[in-house]
Enzyme design. Structure first.
Site, short mmCIF file in Angstrom:
data_model
loop_
_atom_site.label_atom_id
_atom_site.label_comp_id
_atom_site.label_asym_id
_atom_site.label_seq_id
_atom_site.Cartn_x
_atom_site.Cartn_y
_atom_site.Cartn_z
N ASP A 59 3.73 0.75 -9.97
CA ASP A 59 2.47 0.04 -9.83
C ASP A 59 2.66 -1.47 -9.99
O ASP A 59 1.90 -2.26 -9.44
CB ASP A 59 1.46 0.56 -10.85
CG ASP A 59 0.10 -0.08 -10.70
OD1 ASP A 59 -0.47 0.01 -9.59
OD2 ASP A 59 -0.39 -0.68 -11.67
N THR A 83 -4.67 -7.80 -0.05
CA THR A 83 -5.89 -7.67 0.74
C THR A 83 -6.97 -7.02 -0.11
O THR A 83 -6.70 -6.40 -1.15
CB THR A 83 -5.65 -6.80 1.99
OG1 THR A 83 -5.31 -5.47 1.56
CG2 THR A 83 -4.50 -7.38 2.82
N ASP A 123 -4.81 4.01 -9.50
CA ASP A 123 -4.62 3.92 -10.95
C ASP A 123 -5.45 4.96 -11.67
O ASP A 123 -4.99 5.64 -12.59
CB ASP A 123 -5.01 2.52 -11.45
CG ASP A 123 -3.98 1.47 -11.11
OD1 ASP A 123 -2.87 1.82 -10.66
OD2 ASP A 123 -4.29 0.27 -11.28
N ASN A 137 0.82 -1.21 0.00
CA ASN A 137 0.00 0.00 0.00
C ASN A 137 0.85 1.26 0.00
O ASN A 137 0.52 2.26 -0.65
CB ASN A 137 -0.94 0.00 1.21
CG ASN A 137 -2.03 -1.04 1.09
OD1 ASN A 137 -2.24 -1.62 0.02
ND2 ASN A 137 -2.72 -1.30 2.19
N ALA A 138 1.96 1.23 0.73
CA ALA A 138 2.87 2.38 0.74
C ALA A 138 3.46 2.61 -0.65
O ALA A 138 3.56 3.75 -1.12
CB ALA A 138 3.98 2.17 1.76
N MET A 139 3.82 1.52 -1.32
CA MET A 139 4.36 1.64 -2.67
C MET A 139 3.33 2.21 -3.62
O MET A 139 3.64 3.06 -4.47
CB MET A 139 4.84 0.27 -3.16
CG MET A 139 5.48 0.30 -4.54
SD MET A 139 6.97 1.32 -4.60
CE MET A 139 8.10 0.35 -3.59
#
Length: 208
Positions: free
Chosen positions: A66, A80, A91, A29-31
């Protein structure tokens, strides 16, 4: 369309990187958030300033992050539900910022309304293409088809800006109008696919 054929090859490269990043303590999620913030910021800074070549390479590099969030999710044993929603949302934001930046460039630097119109049409159609699939899947239907999906949209748009940055005249115009045509075809393909899928599924609620 490219997603289907390229996913396995790309994963062979990104999966080891994903494992390494997870070991460093990064999260998928951080990425996702880092890549999106960078893509949005540079799209709305470099393209409106007329730096098409620099913008192309920088934004392309950030969009590639991404791919790493998916690799990191696989390294952690799977993503998740929240991560999937976050990724799809980011996106859409990144894609919208890219085309908004190109439209801004068309208005302020190139002073070509036709190019700005193409960019804005692509922005809207790109969101519609993604929404059809998401809404169909939420209704238990299938819309897993399309000539121009996210990968194709990014490649076509950024090849156009990159070639324009190298001095090729009207390259971005050709790319965006080509993308308009491809996106319209994709919208029709997905609506038809949903219609076919719906014939086998009873209607439970009225659409919007």
């Amino acid at each position: 369309m490219l997603n289907i054929f390229a996913r396995a090859s790309v994963s062979r490269v990104t999966d080891p990187i994903g494992v390494w990043l997870v070991r460093l303590g990064m999260t998928p999620n951080a990425m996702t958030l880092v890549g999106t913030a960078g893509a949005v910021g540079f799209s709305l800074w470099l393209f409106p300033a007329g730096h098409l070549l620099t913008g192309t390479f920088v934004v392309w590099g950030l969009v590639m992050l991404d791919l790493l969030d998916g690799a990191m999710a696989r390294a952690k044993g799977g993503g998740t539900a929240f991560g999937g929603v976050l990724d799809s949302t980011c996106d859409r934001i990144a894609d919208g910022a890219l085309l908004a930046g190109i439209a801004w460039y068309a208005f302020e630097v190139a002073e070509r309304r036709s190019l700005a119109a193409a960019a804005l049409i692509c922005l809207v159609l790109g969101q519609v293409v993604s929404y059809i699939k998401a809404r169909a899947e939420a209704a238990g239907l299938s819309a897993n088809v399309g000539l121009v999906e996210r990968a194709e949209r990014l490649i076509i748009a950024l090849v156009g800006t990159g070639l324009s940055g190298f001095g090729v005249p009207y390259a971005v115009d050709v790319a965006l109008w080509l993308l308009v045509v491809g996106s319209v075809i994709t919208v029709v393909q997905r609506v038809v696919a949903v219609r076919r899928s719906a014939t086998a599924v009873p209607t439970t609620e009225a659409g919007e």
